[in-house]
Design a protein around this motif. Structure first.
Motif, PDB file in Angstrom:
ATOM      1  N   LYS A 188      23.925  -1.861 -26.857  1.00 52.59           N
ATOM      2  CA  LYS A 188      25.111  -1.346 -25.745  1.00 52.59           C
ATOM      3  C   LYS A 188      25.230  -2.402 -24.748  1.00 52.59           C
ATOM      4  O   LYS A 188      26.438  -2.564 -24.028  1.00 52.59           O
ATOM      5  CB  LYS A 188      24.650  -0.050 -25.303  1.00 52.59           C
ATOM      6  N   TRP A 228      27.231  -5.484 -25.646  1.00 57.29           N
ATOM      7  CA  TRP A 228      28.733  -5.224 -25.654  1.00 57.29           C
ATOM      8  C   TRP A 228      29.323  -5.122 -24.318  1.00 57.29           C
ATOM      9  O   TRP A 228      30.531  -5.464 -24.109  1.00 57.29           O
ATOM     10  CB  TRP A 228      29.065  -4.010 -26.576  1.00 57.29           C
ATOM     11  N   PHE A 229      28.566  -4.550 -23.565  1.00 58.78           N
ATOM     12  CA  PHE A 229      28.887  -4.560 -22.091  1.00 58.78           C
ATOM     13  C   PHE A 229      29.482  -5.714 -21.382  1.00 58.78           C
ATOM     14  O   PHE A 229      30.251  -6.138 -20.876  1.00 58.78           O
ATOM     15  CB  PHE A 229      28.019  -3.494 -21.166  1.00 58.78           C
TER      16      PHE A 229
END
Length: 164
Positions: free
Chosen positions: A137, A140-141
């Motif tokens: 996560k 991807w941020f």
């Protein structure tokens, strides 16, 4: 008197009485219940009266005959039984006084736990594909933020180079 009631679209609404004669079911047109469906054999099965009860007998069909989702070669029929001929369903019905009680043994198995029973630690993910990795996560941020900055920079450069 017993009746077969069509449930699937090929036979929906049809009712055929099962009296003293054998009711043959199959894809060929000379059956009492002809069913135009590729999962049904030419001469698939027959339903007939025997004594006070009714029986269904598979005639060596390719896709089999089932009563209440159970494969059968020959089986007694009771009111509200679902007869599956290939992928086509019919319901059998009759008055209860006509039916011979079915004395087949019903078996059930019970699993006894050897120790105390506890709930699983987490029901968080019951997917057959495994749980998602939470460490991806953050990556991807960062990628989305960088793409946003590049797009914003391109937009600024575009407006700076416009003739006034």
């Amino acid at each position: 008197m017993g009746v077969l009631i069509g449930m699937s679209k090929e036979v929906k609404g049809q009712t055929v009485e099962v009296a003293d004669e054998i009711v043959k079911i199959g894809r060929k047109s000379d059956n009492q219940i002809p069913i135009d469906n590729p999962s049904v054999s030419g001469y698939h099965c027959e339903v007939y009266r025997e004594g006070q009860g009714y029986l269904v007998k598979d005639l060596g069909s390719t896709n089999g005959t089932r009563v209440n989702n159970r494969d059968v070669t020959e089986s007694p029929l009771r009111p509200k039984d679902i007869l599956q001929v290939g992928s086509v369903e019919l319901m059998f019905d009759a008055s209860p006084g006509e039916i011979i009680p079915d004395d087949r043994e019903q078996t059930a198995s019970v699993e006894v736990a050897s120790g105390p029973v506890v709930a699983p630690e987490s029901f968080g993910n019951i997917s057959p594909f495994g749980s998602r990795r939470s460490d991806s996560k953050g990556l991807w941020f960062v990628v989305i933020v960088l793409l946003g900055l590049v797009a914003l920079g391109a937009l600024v450069l575009f407006f700076l180079h416009l003739p006034s």
